[in-house]
Design a protein around this motif. Structure first.
Motif, PDB file in Angstrom:
ATOM      1  N   PRO A 182       0.835  -1.218   0.000  1.00  0.00           N
ATOM      2  CA  PRO A 182       0.000   0.000   0.000  1.00  0.00           C
ATOM      3  C   PRO A 182       0.867   1.266   0.000  1.00  0.00           C
ATOM      4  O   PRO A 182       1.966   1.285   0.575  1.00  0.00           O
ATOM      5  CB  PRO A 182      -0.797  -0.138   1.295  1.00  0.00           C
ATOM      6  N   LEU A 183       0.358   2.315  -0.630  1.00  0.00           N
ATOM      7  CA  LEU A 183       1.125   3.561  -0.756  1.00  0.00           C
ATOM      8  C   LEU A 183       1.538   4.129   0.591  1.00  0.00           C
ATOM      9  O   LEU A 183       2.651   4.648   0.753  1.00  0.00           O
ATOM     10  CB  LEU A 183       0.296   4.600  -1.527  1.00  0.00           C
ATOM     11  N   TYR A 184       0.636   4.010   1.574  1.00  0.00           N
ATOM     12  CA  TYR A 184       0.949   4.618   2.866  1.00  0.00           C
ATOM     13  C   TYR A 184       2.020   3.852   3.640  1.00  0.00           C
ATOM     14  O   TYR A 184       2.489   4.311   4.679  1.00  0.00           O
ATOM     15  CB  TYR A 184      -0.324   4.756   3.714  1.00  0.00           C
ATOM     16  N   LEU A 185       2.407   2.660   3.128  1.00  0.00           N
ATOM     17  CA  LEU A 185       3.474   1.901   3.785  1.00  0.00           C
ATOM     18  C   LEU A 185       4.807   1.990   3.054  1.00  0.00           C
ATOM     19  O   LEU A 185       5.802   1.410   3.502  1.00  0.00           O
ATOM     20  CB  LEU A 185       3.067   0.427   3.919  1.00  0.00           C
ATOM     21  N   LEU A 186       4.810   2.673   1.905  1.00  0.00           N
ATOM     22  CA  LEU A 186       6.074   2.835   1.186  1.00  0.00           C
ATOM     23  C   LEU A 186       7.079   3.617   2.042  1.00  0.00           C
ATOM     24  O   LEU A 186       6.682   4.489   2.833  1.00  0.00           O
ATOM     25  CB  LEU A 186       5.816   3.559  -0.140  1.00  0.00           C
ATOM     26  N   PRO A 187       8.346   3.309   1.929  1.00  0.00           N
ATOM     27  CA  PRO A 187       9.019   2.408   0.966  1.00  0.00           C
ATOM     28  C   PRO A 187       9.158   0.956   1.435  1.00  0.00           C
ATOM     29  O   PRO A 187      10.092   0.258   1.016  1.00  0.00           O
ATOM     30  CB  PRO A 187      10.380   3.065   0.813  1.00  0.00           C
ATOM     31  N   ALA A 188       8.288   0.523   2.325  1.00  0.00           N
ATOM     32  CA  ALA A 188       8.361  -0.871   2.803  1.00  0.00           C
ATOM     33  C   ALA A 188       8.044  -1.840   1.664  1.00  0.00           C
ATOM     34  O   ALA A 188       7.470  -1.457   0.643  1.00  0.00           O
ATOM     35  CB  ALA A 188       7.391  -1.060   3.964  1.00  0.00           C
ATOM     36  N   ARG A 189       8.400  -3.078   1.860  1.00  0.00           N
ATOM     37  CA  ARG A 189       8.062  -4.135   0.914  1.00  0.00           C
ATOM     38  C   ARG A 189       7.215  -5.179   1.633  1.00  0.00           C
ATOM     39  O   ARG A 189       7.373  -5.394   2.834  1.00  0.00           O
ATOM     40  CB  ARG A 189       9.334  -4.776   0.346  1.00  0.00           C
ATOM     41  N   ALA A 190       6.345  -5.848   0.885  1.00  0.00           N
ATOM     42  CA  ALA A 190       5.414  -6.815   1.487  1.00  0.00           C
ATOM     43  C   ALA A 190       5.519  -8.166   0.768  1.00  0.00           C
ATOM     44  O   ALA A 190       5.757  -8.225  -0.443  1.00  0.00           O
ATOM     45  CB  ALA A 190       3.981  -6.289   1.427  1.00  0.00           C
ATOM     46  N   HIS A 191       5.331  -9.212   1.534  1.00  0.00           N
ATOM     47  CA  HIS A 191       5.270 -10.546   0.935  1.00  0.00           C
ATOM     48  C   HIS A 191       4.415 -11.440   1.822  1.00  0.00           C
ATOM     49  O   HIS A 191       4.185 -11.148   3.004  1.00  0.00           O
ATOM     50  CB  HIS A 191       6.678 -11.146   0.767  1.00  0.00           C
ATOM     51  N   VAL A 192       3.945 -12.540   1.245  1.00  0.00           N
ATOM     52  CA  VAL A 192       3.164 -13.545   1.975  1.00  0.00           C
ATOM     53  C   VAL A 192       4.089 -14.700   2.325  1.00  0.00           C
ATOM     54  O   VAL A 192       4.724 -15.301   1.443  1.00  0.00           O
ATOM     55  CB  VAL A 192       1.976 -14.051   1.141  1.00  0.00           C
ATOM     56  N   GLN A 193       4.191 -15.014   3.593  1.00  0.00           N
ATOM     57  CA  GLN A 193       5.035 -16.120   4.065  1.00  0.00           C
ATOM     58  C   GLN A 193       4.126 -17.207   4.622  1.00  0.00           C
ATOM     59  O   GLN A 193       3.452 -17.018   5.640  1.00  0.00           O
ATOM     60  CB  GLN A 193       5.991 -15.643   5.153  1.00  0.00           C
ATOM     61  N   ARG A 194       4.060 -18.336   3.931  1.00  0.00           N
ATOM     62  CA  ARG A 194       3.206 -19.436   4.391  1.00  0.00           C
ATOM     63  C   ARG A 194       3.843 -20.128   5.596  1.00  0.00           C
ATOM     64  O   ARG A 194       5.051 -20.357   5.630  1.00  0.00           O
ATOM     65  CB  ARG A 194       2.977 -20.436   3.264  1.00  0.00           C
ATOM     66  N   GLN A 195       2.991 -20.500   6.561  1.00  0.00           N
ATOM     67  CA  GLN A 195       3.460 -21.175   7.765  1.00  0.00           C
ATOM     68  C   GLN A 195       2.692 -22.480   7.946  1.00  0.00           C
ATOM     69  O   GLN A 195       1.465 -22.503   7.823  1.00  0.00           O
ATOM     70  CB  GLN A 195       3.234 -20.282   9.006  1.00  0.00           C
TER      71      GLN A 195
END
Length: 222
Positions: free
Chosen positions: A199-212
């Motif tokens: 999401p724009l408001y979280l930039l410059p962070a990066r996001a990913h899905v980590q399966r557990q």
């Protein structure tokens, strides 16, 4: 008329009887024995077993074949009600294929290296065996049949170990070797993190899905 019955002490509970009404003739044996060291010219009893399972199948009165430990190189076609009883535990191995089209067949304690195919068979019982596919994709293929499959291990191609089409079966204690191997080979790819949009408001962070892994809830086979 007096009836005198003589019982043969064997693991298959064979029995013969002699009566004054039948002229003193004993009825035909219904249980025969097979051993790799036997002879198809023998009587087929415990002490004088046949050499091949196929020869025993050709005996009209045979209702049960007791297969001794060893390796048998032959293909079988079971087209009538009969019990094939091996020792289990991979003690007896059939290096060939098996086709079952007859009703009331019980196939127990015998491993098969060339695949087992069932078509149009009712009251089927398969138990205590390891079925490898040979040149086919499935170690066990059942079509238009009904019965019970217990305590077997099935090997197969890249997609299936057991294929059942138009059949009603009760399954228990089934090990699908190819399916397990397939899951293990794909697990690293399934568990690899997957990048997703941030999401724009979280930039410059990066996001990913980590399966557990959350544990095993249940395993449903075909």
């Amino acid at each position: 008329a007096a009836l005198v019955t003589a019982h043969l002490a064997c693991s298959a509970a064979c029995s013969t009887s002699r009566s004054a009404d039948d002229g003193g003739k004993a009825p035909a044996m219904t249980t025969f024995f097979v051993d790799p060291e036997g002879s198809d010219g023998a009587a087929g009893d415990r002490d004088h077993p046949f050499k091949t399972i196929g020869h025993g199948l050709g005996v009209e009165s045979a209702q049960r074949l007791v297969v001794n430990p060893g390796r048998y190189t032959e293909d079988l076609h079971l087209a009538r009600s009969i019990e094939i009883y091996g020792p289990g535990g991979s003690g007896a191995v059939l290096e060939g294929s098996v086709e079952i089209t007859g009703n009331g067949v019980r196939f127990h304690g015998l491993d098969v290296t060339g695949g087992l195919r069932v078509s149009g068979a009712k009251s089927l019982v398969l138990e205590d065996g390891v079925y490898a596919p040979g040149t086919a994709d499935d170690g066990l293929l059942i079509v238009g049949s009904s019965g019970r499959v217990d305590r077997i291990e099935a090997h197969g191609g890249p997609e299936t170990c057991i294929s059942a089409k138009g059949s009603t079966l009760a399954l228990s204690d089934i090990v699908l070797r190819a399916a397990i191997g397939q899951l293990q080979s794909r697990l690293p790819r399934w568990m690899k993190p997957r990048r997703v949009a941030t999401p724009l408001y979280l930039l410059p962070a990066r996001a990913h899905v980590q399966r557990q892994p959350l544990g095993v809830v249940g395993v449903i086979g075909p």
